[in-house]
Scaffold this active site. Structure first.
Site, PDB file in Angstrom:
ATOM      1  N   ASN A   7     110.622   1.671  18.488  1.00 21.95           N
ATOM      2  CA  ASN A   7     110.394   2.736  19.468  1.00 21.95           C
ATOM      3  C   ASN A   7     110.432   2.116  20.876  1.00 21.95           C
ATOM      4  OD1 ASN A   7     108.864   4.337  21.343  1.00 21.95           O
ATOM      5  ND2 ASN A   7     108.121   5.549  19.628  1.00 21.95           N
ATOM      6  N   HIS A  10     108.167   2.633  25.568  1.00 25.58           N
ATOM      7  CA  HIS A  10     107.401   1.928  26.601  1.00 25.58           C
ATOM      8  C   HIS A  10     108.267   1.057  27.510  1.00 25.58           C
ATOM      9  CE1 HIS A  10     104.001   3.975  25.335  1.00 25.58           C
ATOM     10  NE2 HIS A  10     103.928   3.407  24.162  1.00 25.58           N
ATOM     11  N   HIS A  43     110.702   9.155  21.893  1.00 19.62           N
ATOM     12  CA  HIS A  43     109.943  10.407  21.901  1.00 19.62           C
ATOM     13  C   HIS A  43     110.210  11.099  23.232  1.00 19.62           C
ATOM     14  CE1 HIS A  43     105.677  12.410  21.428  1.00 19.62           C
ATOM     15  NE2 HIS A  43     106.635  13.303  21.622  1.00 19.62           N
ATOM     16  N   ARG A  45     109.122  13.621  25.377  1.00 18.34           N
ATOM     17  CA  ARG A  45     107.942  14.488  25.508  1.00 18.34           C
ATOM     18  C   ARG A  45     108.230  15.630  26.455  1.00 18.34           C
ATOM     19  NH1 ARG A  45     103.002  11.509  23.736  1.00 18.34           N
ATOM     20  NH2 ARG A  45     101.927  13.364  24.398  1.00 18.34           N
ATOM     21  N   ARG A  49     107.219  11.999  30.384  1.00 22.01           N
ATOM     22  CA  ARG A  49     106.458  10.923  31.049  1.00 22.01           C
ATOM     23  C   ARG A  49     107.146   9.562  30.898  1.00 22.01           C
ATOM     24  NH1 ARG A  49     101.083  10.484  27.339  1.00 22.01           N
ATOM     25  NH2 ARG A  49     100.981  12.703  27.848  1.00 22.01           N
ATOM     26  N   GLU A  70     111.849  11.633  18.181  1.00 23.18           N
ATOM     27  CA  GLU A  70     110.514  12.229  17.964  1.00 23.18           C
ATOM     28  C   GLU A  70     110.356  13.369  18.940  1.00 23.18           C
ATOM     29  OE1 GLU A  70     107.314   9.546  18.548  1.00 23.18           O
ATOM     30  OE2 GLU A  70     107.983   8.240  16.944  1.00 23.18           O
ATOM     31  N   THR A 101     100.346   9.785  20.978  1.00 20.79           N
ATOM     32  CA  THR A 101     100.139  10.770  19.912  1.00 20.79           C
ATOM     33  C   THR A 101      98.821  10.444  19.203  1.00 20.79           C
ATOM     34  OG1 THR A 101     102.530  10.639  19.645  1.00 20.79           O
ATOM     35  CG2 THR A 101     101.323  11.888  17.993  1.00 20.79           C
ATOM     36  N   GLU A 151     106.177  10.620   7.900  1.00 23.65           N
ATOM     37  CA  GLU A 151     105.738   9.351   8.473  1.00 23.65           C
ATOM     38  C   GLU A 151     104.227   9.418   8.463  1.00 23.65           C
ATOM     39  OE1 GLU A 151     107.487   8.022  12.220  1.00 23.65           O
ATOM     40  OE2 GLU A 151     105.544   7.173  12.767  1.00 23.65           O
ATOM     41  N   HIS A 191     102.544   4.018  13.916  1.00 23.14           N
ATOM     42  CA  HIS A 191     101.543   4.177  14.967  1.00 23.14           C
ATOM     43  C   HIS A 191     100.513   3.063  14.907  1.00 23.14           C
ATOM     44  CE1 HIS A 191      99.378   5.974  18.243  1.00 23.14           C
ATOM     45  NE2 HIS A 191     100.402   6.786  18.388  1.00 23.14           N
TER      46      HIS A 191
HETATM   47  N1  PXP Z   1     105.292   7.063  15.225  1.00 18.18           N
HETATM   48  C1  PXP Z   1     105.004   8.110  16.016  1.00 18.18           C
HETATM   49  C2  PXP Z   1     105.149   9.468  15.439  1.00 18.18           C
HETATM   50  C3  PXP Z   1     104.608   7.937  17.348  1.00 18.18           C
HETATM   51  O1  PXP Z   1     104.323   9.003  18.116  1.00 18.18           O
HETATM   52  C4  PXP Z   1     104.525   6.631  17.855  1.00 18.18           C
HETATM   53  C5  PXP Z   1     104.115   6.413  19.275  1.00 18.18           C
HETATM   54  O2  PXP Z   1     105.043   6.972  20.134  1.00 18.18           O
HETATM   55  C6  PXP Z   1     104.856   5.572  17.001  1.00 18.18           C
HETATM   56  C7  PXP Z   1     105.205   5.805  15.681  1.00 18.18           C
HETATM   57  C8  PXP Z   1     104.823   4.154  17.457  1.00 18.18           C
HETATM   58  O3  PXP Z   1     103.517   3.799  17.716  1.00 18.18           O
HETATM   59  P1  PXP Z   1     103.211   2.425  18.468  1.00 18.18           P
HETATM   60  O4  PXP Z   1     103.844   2.533  19.815  1.00 18.18           O
HETATM   61  O5  PXP Z   1     101.727   2.379  18.492  1.00 18.18           O
HETATM   62  O6  PXP Z   1     103.842   1.341  17.624  1.00 18.18           O
END
Ligand code: PXP
Length: 241
Positions: A7, A10, A43, A45, A49, A70, A101, A151, A191
């Site tokens: 992901n 960030h 994601h 959003r 953001r 996402e 999330t 998931e 997550h």
């Molecule tokens: N899965 C989902 C559905 C999420 O919303 C996120 C965070 O955006 C992640 C996985 C990844 O989480 P992390 O950034 O804590 O690894």
């Protein structure tokens, strides 16, 4: 071996801190792929953001592995997904004020609504996943929506502060995985996972993908995203299936 989907939200968080051009999550995605990622997750959003529409549009054309979008189950996001056709959509709950999330999607009593939302996406061969807590009732409801994947939200496990709480959260996830697989769902995890707390899943059969963002991007600040991805791929390579 389970797959690692990175992901890159960030990377965009850092860019948006200055509302500029760098770092670009598109380049980040490419680095993650070069490090062995099997997929890229963003994601988009409602409040934009971090990830912007432009990011998803370019990533759709540049990601060579697979792109998982996402999104919240809104008409706006459904239109975007139908237009850009990511390989997978993962429905997540979204709250304006949350830092990230916070919990899984509620599927109970929404089976019909979610089936109707997913139907046009599934008809375009977009795979569907639902981000849910490891709750048997949620898993059963998710299995009635047409989504091929769930998931399981690992955030409560990742955030648990005592060994006993961590063990209890892990047990819930392991039970949830078996329950979902028994209902014919494919299971991903995500997550809050990092290079250490992912290890107890090493011998759990049938986990398809790990969705990991924050810990990999954080490590990338020191070693680069390609190496940070490679380090996580190496860990998952040691997992039996
Ligand atoms: N899965 C989902 C559905 C999420 O919303 C996120 C965070 O955006 C992640 C996985 C990844 O989480 P992390 O950034 O804590 O690894």
């Amino acid at each position: 071996m389970p797959l690692l989907c990175v992901n890159v939200d960030h990377i965009a968080t850092l860019r948006q801190a200055r509302l500029g051009r760098e770092p670009d999550p598109v380049l980040g995605a490419h680095e993650a792929e070069l490090g062995g990622a099997s997929g890229i997750i963003v994601h988009l959003r409602e409040d934009r953001r971090h990830i912007q529409d432009r990011d998803v549009e370019i990533l759709r054309r540049t990601v060579g592995t697979k792109l998982n979008l996402e999104m919240a189950a809104t008409a706006e996001m459904q239109d975007i997904a139908l237009r850009l056709r990511p390989d997978t959509v993962c429905l997540v709950p979204e709250k304006r004020q949350e830092l990230t999330t916070e919990g899984g999607l509620n599927c109970i009593g929404r089976e019909g609504e979610l089936s109707a939302f997913l139907a046009p996406l599934l008809a375009q061969d977009i795979e569907a996943s639902l981000f849910i807590d490891a709750d048997p009732a949620q898993i059963e409801a998710a299995s009635k929506t047409g989504a091929q994947f769930i998931e399981i939200h690992t955030g409560h496990y990742a955030d648990a502060v005592s060994p006993a709480a961590t063990k209890a959260e892990l047990e819930k996830i392991l039970t949830g995985i078996r329950h979902a697989q028994g209902l014919g769902l494919k299971v991903n995890l995500g997550h809050g996972l990092n290079y250490v707390n992912v290890l107890p899943f090493a011998h759990v059969p049938g986990i398809v993908e790990y969705s990991i963002g924050h810990s990999i991007v954080a490590r990338a600040a020191y070693v680069g995203l390609r190496q940070a991805t490679r380090d996580m791929v190496e860990i998952l390579r040691g997992f039996c299936d």
